[in-house]
Design a protein around this motif. Structure first.
Motif, PDB file in Angstrom:
ATOM      1  N   UNK A   1       0.548  -1.063  -0.091  1.00  0.00           N
ATOM      2  CA  UNK A   1      -0.207  -0.034   0.112  1.00  0.00           C
ATOM      3  C   UNK A   1       1.024   1.217   0.249  1.00  0.00           C
ATOM      4  N   UNK A   2       2.062   1.253   1.119  1.00  0.00           N
ATOM      5  CA  UNK A   2       2.453   2.250   0.630  1.00  0.00           C
ATOM      6  C   UNK A   2       3.498   2.472  -0.513  1.00  0.00           C
ATOM      7  N   UNK A   3       3.762   1.616  -1.105  1.00  0.00           N
ATOM      8  CA  UNK A   3       4.592   1.363  -2.320  1.00  0.00           C
ATOM      9  C   UNK A   3       3.957   1.542  -3.252  1.00  0.00           C
ATOM     10  N   UNK A   4       2.647   1.554  -3.357  1.00  0.00           N
ATOM     11  CA  UNK A   4       1.502   2.293  -4.614  1.00  0.00           C
ATOM     12  C   UNK A   4       1.624   3.552  -4.033  1.00  0.00           C
ATOM     13  N   UNK A   5       1.033   4.351  -2.917  1.00  0.00           N
ATOM     14  CA  UNK A   5       1.238   5.546  -2.608  1.00  0.00           C
ATOM     15  C   UNK A   5       2.537   6.386  -3.231  1.00  0.00           C
ATOM     16  N   UNK A   6       3.536   5.736  -3.034  1.00  0.00           N
ATOM     17  CA  UNK A   6       4.784   6.419  -3.427  1.00  0.00           C
ATOM     18  C   UNK A   6       4.573   6.825  -4.971  1.00  0.00           C
ATOM     19  N   UNK A   7       4.129   5.837  -5.211  1.00  0.00           N
ATOM     20  CA  UNK A   7       4.294   5.272  -7.090  1.00  0.00           C
ATOM     21  C   UNK A   7       3.740   6.238  -7.078  1.00  0.00           C
ATOM     22  N   UNK A   8       2.259   6.706  -7.435  1.00  0.00           N
ATOM     23  CA  UNK A   8       1.414   7.710  -7.301  1.00  0.00           C
ATOM     24  C   UNK A   8       1.878   8.648  -6.763  1.00  0.00           C
ATOM     25  N   UNK A   9       1.983   9.501  -5.846  1.00  0.00           N
ATOM     26  CA  UNK A   9       3.242  10.218  -5.441  1.00  0.00           C
ATOM     27  C   UNK A   9       4.559  10.731  -6.596  1.00  0.00           C
TER      28      UNK A   9
ATOM     29  N   UNK B   1      -1.579   2.413  -8.895  1.00  0.00           N
ATOM     30  CA  UNK B   1      -0.624   1.308  -9.036  1.00  0.00           C
ATOM     31  C   UNK B   1      -0.997   0.637  -8.235  1.00  0.00           C
ATOM     32  N   UNK B   2      -0.607  -0.503  -8.961  1.00  0.00           N
ATOM     33  CA  UNK B   2      -1.238  -2.251  -8.009  1.00  0.00           C
ATOM     34  C   UNK B   2       0.520  -2.697  -8.167  1.00  0.00           C
ATOM     35  N   UNK B   3       0.972  -3.201  -6.609  1.00  0.00           N
ATOM     36  CA  UNK B   3       2.730  -3.615  -6.617  1.00  0.00           C
ATOM     37  C   UNK B   3       1.991  -4.678  -6.369  1.00  0.00           C
ATOM     38  N   UNK B   4       3.383  -5.563  -6.902  1.00  0.00           N
ATOM     39  CA  UNK B   4       3.009  -7.470  -6.291  1.00  0.00           C
ATOM     40  C   UNK B   4       4.491  -7.297  -4.981  1.00  0.00           C
ATOM     41  N   UNK B   5       4.621  -7.982  -4.542  1.00  0.00           N
ATOM     42  CA  UNK B   5       5.730  -7.964  -4.078  1.00  0.00           C
ATOM     43  C   UNK B   5       6.382  -9.858  -3.979  1.00  0.00           C
ATOM     44  N   UNK B   6       7.606 -10.108  -3.596  1.00  0.00           N
ATOM     45  CA  UNK B   6       7.995 -10.667  -3.301  1.00  0.00           C
ATOM     46  C   UNK B   6       9.383 -10.982  -2.541  1.00  0.00           C
ATOM     47  N   UNK B   7       9.105 -12.570  -1.467  1.00  0.00           N
ATOM     48  CA  UNK B   7      10.567 -11.907  -0.555  1.00  0.00           C
ATOM     49  C   UNK B   7      11.686 -12.600  -0.420  1.00  0.00           C
ATOM     50  N   UNK B   8      12.260 -11.827  -0.501  1.00  0.00           N
ATOM     51  CA  UNK B   8      13.450 -11.866  -0.356  1.00  0.00           C
ATOM     52  C   UNK B   8      14.911 -12.132   0.360  1.00  0.00           C
TER      53      UNK B   8
ATOM     54  N   UNK C   1       4.515  -4.929 -11.090  1.00  0.00           N
ATOM     55  CA  UNK C   1       4.217  -3.410 -10.992  1.00  0.00           C
ATOM     56  C   UNK C   1       3.164  -3.152 -12.175  1.00  0.00           C
ATOM     57  N   UNK C   2       1.535  -3.008 -11.522  1.00  0.00           N
ATOM     58  CA  UNK C   2       0.479  -2.610 -12.151  1.00  0.00           C
ATOM     59  C   UNK C   2       0.096  -1.047 -12.522  1.00  0.00           C
ATOM     60  N   UNK C   3      -0.187  -0.962 -13.495  1.00  0.00           N
ATOM     61  CA  UNK C   3       0.574   0.573 -13.526  1.00  0.00           C
ATOM     62  C   UNK C   3      -1.420   1.088 -14.951  1.00  0.00           C
ATOM     63  N   UNK C   4      -2.042   1.440 -14.066  1.00  0.00           N
ATOM     64  CA  UNK C   4      -2.959   2.323 -14.635  1.00  0.00           C
ATOM     65  C   UNK C   4      -3.212   3.601 -15.636  1.00  0.00           C
TER      66      UNK C   4
ATOM     67  N   UNK D   1      12.461  -3.967 -13.255  1.00  0.00           N
ATOM     68  CA  UNK D   1      12.691  -3.917 -14.401  1.00  0.00           C
ATOM     69  C   UNK D   1      11.552  -3.393 -15.232  1.00  0.00           C
ATOM     70  N   UNK D   2      11.722  -3.299 -16.350  1.00  0.00           N
ATOM     71  CA  UNK D   2      11.041  -2.555 -17.331  1.00  0.00           C
ATOM     72  C   UNK D   2       9.742  -3.417 -18.057  1.00  0.00           C
ATOM     73  N   UNK D   3      10.465  -5.397 -17.789  1.00  0.00           N
ATOM     74  CA  UNK D   3       8.821  -6.836 -17.880  1.00  0.00           C
ATOM     75  C   UNK D   3       8.615  -6.770 -17.210  1.00  0.00           C
ATOM     76  N   UNK D   4       8.877  -6.466 -16.238  1.00  0.00           N
ATOM     77  CA  UNK D   4       8.105  -6.597 -15.043  1.00  0.00           C
ATOM     78  C   UNK D   4       6.485  -5.560 -14.455  1.00  0.00           C
TER      79      UNK D   4
END
Length: 156
Positions: free
Chosen positions: A90-98, A109-116, A125-128, A146-149
């Motif tokens: 949620x914070x990442x999506x708000x940051x990207x939109x800002x 923005x809609x962000x998908x996270x993976x644990x590393x 990231x999906x951007x509308x 990455x741009x592919x993602x």
């Protein structure tokens, strides 16, 4: 069955011992004391298996309790991780939109996270909204997406 056999042998041996002590004891107060003590000893010998059963029952309950605690700790850990992931997303999506707004673009923005290594990081990231090269570059260089993602869905 071996347990019952052992218990009966113990009771018989105790009764025999109490009987012998009663026979060799002189009459009077001493005999009364030996009979009383022997009776208590015999009663204790007869009730000893109940204590063993209670101890085994408690051990079984403790095992079940420990398993339940471990299960609840696992559920709590998973819930904590999911809550953390949702908060970070949620914070990442708000940051990207800002950031997009600062770059002159309007996106949702809609962000998908993976644990590393135990840390949730942006994976996709999906951007509308209208495509922005500057925002795409920012996502790739600063956030490591990455741009592919990056999935851009342009509104018509």
């Amino acid at each position: 069955m071996a347990f019952v056999r052992q218990w009966l042998l113990g009771v018989v041996a105790c009764a025999l011992l109490v009987s012998v002590a009663d026979q060799i004891c002189p009459d009077g107060t001493t005999r009364k004391l030996v009979r009383f003590t022997g009776g208590l000893l015999l009663l204790l010998t007869m009730l000893l298996p109940l204590k063993r059963l209670q101890t085994e029952a408690r051990a079984t309950d403790a095992d079940g309790y420990c398993e339940e605690v471990a299960r609840l700790e696992q559920e709590l850990s998973e819930e904590r991780e999911n809550t953390l992931r949702r908060g970070i997303a949620s914070e990442l999506e708000a940051y990207i939109e800002d950031k997009a707004e600062a770059l002159g673009a309007t996106v949702c923005a809609e962000a998908e996270l993976e644990t590393h290594g135990g840390v949730p990081l942006p994976e996709r990231v999906t951007l509308r909204g209208a495509y922005s090269e500057a925002l795409s570059e920012f996502l790739a260089s600063e956030l490591g997406v990455a741009k592919e993602k990056q999935v851009w869905i342009e509104n018509n």
